[in-house]
Write a protein that holds these residues in place. Structure first.
Motif, PDB file in Angstrom:
ATOM      1  N   SER A  30      -0.364  -2.304   6.590  1.00  0.00           N
ATOM      2  CA  SER A  30      -0.101  -2.708   5.214  1.00  0.00           C
ATOM      3  C   SER A  30      -0.635  -1.609   4.316  1.00  0.00           C
ATOM      4  O   SER A  30      -1.799  -1.222   4.416  1.00  0.00           O
ATOM      5  CB  SER A  30      -0.799  -4.031   4.877  1.00  0.00           C
ATOM      6  N   LEU A  31       0.233  -1.093   3.471  1.00  0.00           N
ATOM      7  CA  LEU A  31      -0.124  -0.038   2.534  1.00  0.00           C
ATOM      8  C   LEU A  31       0.015  -0.622   1.132  1.00  0.00           C
ATOM      9  O   LEU A  31       1.066  -1.155   0.779  1.00  0.00           O
ATOM     10  CB  LEU A  31       0.803   1.157   2.711  1.00  0.00           C
ATOM     11  N   TYR A  32      -1.054  -0.556   0.346  1.00  0.00           N
ATOM     12  CA  TYR A  32      -1.054  -1.088  -1.019  1.00  0.00           C
ATOM     13  C   TYR A  32      -0.952   0.064  -2.010  1.00  0.00           C
ATOM     14  O   TYR A  32      -1.694   1.034  -1.896  1.00  0.00           O
ATOM     15  CB  TYR A  32      -2.347  -1.863  -1.282  1.00  0.00           C
ATOM     16  N   VAL A  33      -0.038  -0.056  -2.967  1.00  0.00           N
ATOM     17  CA  VAL A  33       0.157   0.991  -3.966  1.00  0.00           C
ATOM     18  C   VAL A  33       0.282   0.365  -5.359  1.00  0.00           C
ATOM     19  O   VAL A  33       0.613  -0.810  -5.505  1.00  0.00           O
ATOM     20  CB  VAL A  33       1.403   1.850  -3.665  1.00  0.00           C
ATOM     21  N   ASP A  34       0.021   1.172  -6.354  1.00  0.00           N
ATOM     22  CA  ASP A  34       0.155   0.750  -7.745  1.00  0.00           C
ATOM     23  C   ASP A  34       1.637   0.544  -8.055  1.00  0.00           C
ATOM     24  O   ASP A  34       2.441   1.460  -7.855  1.00  0.00           O
ATOM     25  CB  ASP A  34      -0.436   1.829  -8.649  1.00  0.00           C
ATOM     26  N   PRO A  35       2.030  -0.641  -8.542  1.00  0.00           N
ATOM     27  CA  PRO A  35       3.443  -0.880  -8.830  1.00  0.00           C
ATOM     28  C   PRO A  35       4.007   0.045  -9.913  1.00  0.00           C
ATOM     29  O   PRO A  35       5.217   0.283  -9.955  1.00  0.00           O
ATOM     30  CB  PRO A  35       3.506  -2.341  -9.256  1.00  0.00           C
ATOM     31  N   THR A  70       1.697  -3.444  -5.066  1.00  0.00           N
ATOM     32  CA  THR A  70       2.838  -3.523  -4.165  1.00  0.00           C
ATOM     33  C   THR A  70       2.310  -3.348  -2.748  1.00  0.00           C
ATOM     34  O   THR A  70       1.553  -2.425  -2.473  1.00  0.00           O
ATOM     35  CB  THR A  70       3.864  -2.421  -4.485  1.00  0.00           C
ATOM     36  N   ARG A  71       2.715  -4.261  -1.885  1.00  0.00           N
ATOM     37  CA  ARG A  71       2.272  -4.220  -0.483  1.00  0.00           C
ATOM     38  C   ARG A  71       3.462  -3.858   0.393  1.00  0.00           C
ATOM     39  O   ARG A  71       4.499  -4.514   0.360  1.00  0.00           O
ATOM     40  CB  ARG A  71       1.718  -5.574  -0.075  1.00  0.00           C
ATOM     41  N   LEU A  72       3.318  -2.803   1.180  1.00  0.00           N
ATOM     42  CA  LEU A  72       4.340  -2.355   2.121  1.00  0.00           C
ATOM     43  C   LEU A  72       3.861  -2.679   3.523  1.00  0.00           C
ATOM     44  O   LEU A  72       2.812  -2.191   3.960  1.00  0.00           O
ATOM     45  CB  LEU A  72       4.563  -0.845   1.993  1.00  0.00           C
ATOM     46  N   ASP A  73       4.576  -3.518   4.238  1.00  0.00           N
ATOM     47  CA  ASP A  73       4.227  -3.883   5.608  1.00  0.00           C
ATOM     48  C   ASP A  73       5.221  -3.241   6.568  1.00  0.00           C
ATOM     49  O   ASP A  73       6.437  -3.286   6.336  1.00  0.00           O
ATOM     50  CB  ASP A  73       4.278  -5.403   5.796  1.00  0.00           C
TER      51      ASP A  73
END
Length: 87
Positions: A30-35, A70-73
């Protein structure tokens, strides 16, 4: 220069290494980024050189919002085509 027309990389290229426990062949990330960055996936090149989004349903991934980020799985299989060393 090898990016598809219109493709942007607000974070540049992200690279990481993972050591799997014995007997494990797939790892989930899971990669979390600023929307505000407008990130729309975790993109990698497949064996044919085509950019694919591992954080999309066709590749077993998903995108969502969690805690204002934003979470990228996505998953990568050891020895699979998206495993950097291919071993």
């Amino acid at each position: 220069t090898s990016l598809p027309k219109g493709m942007e990389m607000p974070l540049g290229l992200t690279q990481f290494r993972v050591g799997l426990s014995e007997g494990r062949y797939t790892e989930s990330f899971s990669l979390y980024v600023d929307p505000a960055l407008g990130v729309n996936g975790y993109w990698v090149k497949d064996s044919a050189g085509t950019w694919v989004n591992l954080a999309s349903e066709p590749y077993g991934g998903k995108m969502s919002t969690e805690g204002g980020r934003t979470r990228l799985d996505f998953q990568i299989q050891d020895g699979g085509q998206y495993d950097a060393d291919g071993l």
